[in-house]
Design an enzyme around this catalytic site. Structure first.
Site, mmCIF file in Angstrom:
data_model
loop_
_atom_site.group_PDB
_atom_site.id
_atom_site.type_symbol
_atom_site.label_atom_id
_atom_site.label_comp_id
_atom_site.label_asym_id
_atom_site.label_seq_id
_atom_site.Cartn_x
_atom_site.Cartn_y
_atom_site.Cartn_z
ATOM 1 N NE ARG A 1 3.931 -9.272 6.324
ATOM 2 C CZ ARG A 1 3.356 -8.965 5.166
ATOM 3 N NH1 ARG A 1 4.103 -8.782 4.087
ATOM 4 N NH2 ARG A 1 2.048 -8.826 5.080
ATOM 5 C CE LYS B 1 -3.686 -3.078 2.402
ATOM 6 N NZ LYS B 1 -3.383 -1.620 2.411
ATOM 7 C CD GLU C 1 0.608 1.278 -0.597
ATOM 8 O OE1 GLU C 1 0.364 1.417 -1.811
ATOM 9 O OE2 GLU C 1 1.320 0.375 -0.150
#
Length: 555
Positions: free
Chosen positions: A262, A272, A37
């Site tokens: 992850r 983020k 994104e």
């Protein structure tokens, strides 16, 4: 020279799935994708995902796409798009196709219309707060919206009017009609479209309704023919919705989602949102601050793509989350640079030394190897004269026992040069040592074969008259161990994460360029900062210290 990356691809469960799918004929050619994104810069966790997707495509002669999931105009920007493309290419990868979710907005809209016609989606007027109340809890089923049973015709009309911009932000949404009693919250009539009167970085003001990620993402994969949609474990509960969207939207191609753990690093924030907060509140020097775990930050600090790729491949791909010691990443940059980086001397906290018996006005050039571990790099010439700088830490007026550096009456070797002995200490009015007077022994020149006596200490130095001023930035982890420090995220900022020192480097470094990397004797590996280095000002970022207690487990 042996490369860090000259190793057979390690086996993991996703790679085994790909092998089985190819052998069984389930797919003819694999297509993976990295779908960021564009609402921030990529971090080291994204690097793991990039490397996994592109490595698989390369190993099995498939394709890897770079696709921007740009479905939220309020948070996205072309700055992030450009930064992400730069990061992927810097890591060493070229995409086989560059796509944007916004490229498919018309088709996504048409698929949403199809769902409405099938009675699988409806326009809802509930507020966001009421929608949360109706959703239920882990122990209680959700409650159907009073607008859930609108007719197909009414829903089609309202959805078309949403697109035309007749309603305000938040006034209406389009929801999937699935199961409000499902134990999986993601299946309790999730929102598919919301209204947002915001300018989109790619489509401008063409749209005022935007698909939600969970609706757009599977459609993008299906449109592009992705075979193996790889994502992190937090999306495991979203997989039933992923499959529902692909099936109910009657997509010709059916992609499959696979989840993997992850990357989590000690003393490192991977959110983020939190990273953006650090930038927005000026706690760091932008997204590329060398203390940031962003790919841009690692690049500016001096990490190499080879080291990051080797690190990602070594940690592998697992099904369960774990935390990797940041020292493991440091190990790989040391391994990569030890044969590449020229050795040189830098004095970070200078103390002037006058060699009183060395001829005034004389400068001699001394030979020094550029990298003793890589003889092919050859030698360099360094000047030596009556005045030099040494580190302040390399002198003590009243040293403890077993202190082998310089002190009154003691003799040490100057790296690549001579033995010197301290015989006088000059102080300022406050009693601070500001200069040393020493003598040298001309018989002890490095490389001359002198064996008359030995000294236990060797210190580095820089010739004073030609030394080049430089700024040195020394880094520690930005975030202290949150298990040991209570409080909020910002309460765990390490106040000692950056230390700036001003000193000197050898004169042959005056023409060094941004991103050049060196090993400074005893100090560690350093990178020429590309952001603050300019004509007449050298700034070095310490990439990593020389030694670590970390060792890779033996095979």
């Amino acid at each position: 020279m042996i490369s860090l990356e000259n190793k057979v691809a390690s086996s993991n469960f996703i790679r085994n799935i790909v092998i089985d799918d190819l052998q069984e004929g389930k797919v003819k050619k694999i297509i993976t994708r990295f779908p960021p994104e564009p609402n921030g810069y990529l971090h080291i966790g994204h690097a793991k995902a990039i490397i996994l997707n592109f490595d698989l495509a390369h190993e099995f002669s498939g394709k890897a796409h770079l696709r921007f999931d740009d479905t939220n105009p309020l948070k996205e920007d072309t700055e992030y798009v450009n930064a992400i493309k730069e990061d992927v290419q810097w890591l060493g990868f070229d995409w086989d196709g560059l796509f944007f979710a916004s490229d498919y907005f018309e088709e996504m809209y048409n698929r949403a219309v199809l769902l409405i016609k099938k009675g699988k989606a409806y326009v809802d007027d509930l507020s966001a707060e009421d929608m949360r109340k109706y959703r239920g809890t882990l122990t209680e089923p959700g409650v159907e919206s009073p607008f859930r049973n609108r007719s197909v015709e009414e829903n089609l009309d309202l959805f078309a009017r949403m697109r035309k911009g007749e309603f305000k932000d938040g006034e209406k949404v389009l929801r999937a009609k699935i199961d409000m009693t499902s134990p999986n919250f993601n299946m309790r009539d999730p929102v598919l479209y919301r209204i947002s009167h915001a300018t989109h970085h790619n489509t401008g003001d063409q749209w005022c309704i935007y698909p939600m990620y969970d609706f757009a993402h599977p459609l993008e994969d299906a449109i592009e023919g992705v075979t193996h949609s790889l994502c992190s474990l937090e999306f495991e509960d979203h997989r039933p919705l992923y499959d529902w969207v692909v099936a109910e939207c009657e997509m010709a191609h059916v992609p499959h989602q696979y989840e993997f753990a992850r990357l989590n690093l000690t003393n490192t924030v991977m959110s983020k949102r939190k990273l953006k907060q650090l930038v927005d509140e000026n706690i760091v020097d932008g997204w590329d601050d060398p203390r940031m775990p962003t790919i841009a930050g690692y690049r500016r600090r001096g990490y190499t793509p080879e080291a990051i790729r080797a690190f990602a491949r070594e940690i592998g791909v697992a099904r369960s989350n774990s935390t990797v010691d940041e020292k493991m990443l440091e190990h790989f940059i040391r391994e990569d640079l030890k044969l590449k980086a020229p050795r040189t001397m830098a004095v970070l906290n200078p103390l002037k030394v006058v060699i009183t018996n060395y001829p005034e006005g004389q400068v001699e050039m001394l030979d020094a190897e550029i990298n003793p571990e890589n003889e092919e790099m050859g030698n360099r010439q360094i000047p030596f004269s009556r005045e030099i700088y040494i580190e302040q830490d390399d002198f003590m007026e009243n040293p403890p026992s077993k202190y082998f550096r310089l002190f009154p009456g003691n003799e040490v070797r100057l790296k690549h040069a001579y033995f010197i002995k301290c015989h006088d200490v000059i102080k300022d009015a406050d009693g601070n040592v500001i200069e040393l007077h020493c003598t040298y022994d001309p018989e002890t020149k490095s490389g001359s074969g002198f064996t008359g006596r030995k000294v236990k200490g060797t210190i580095h130095w820089v010739e004073a008259t030609q030394a080049v001023p430089a700024e040195f930035r020394l880094y520690e982890p930005l975030i202290m161990d949150e298990e040991e420090n209570e409080g909020t995220f910002l309460d765990n900022i390490n106040p000692k994460s950056l230390e700036v020192q001003n000193g000197f480097v050898e004169p042959n470094m005056k023409d060094t360029a941004p991103q050049d990397k060196y090993q400074f004797f005893r100090h560690g590996y350093f990178n020429v900062d590309p952001k603050h280095t300019k004509e007449g000002k050298l700034v070095f970022n310490r990439i990593v210290s020389l030694k670590s207690s970390f060792e890779l487990p033996k095979a």
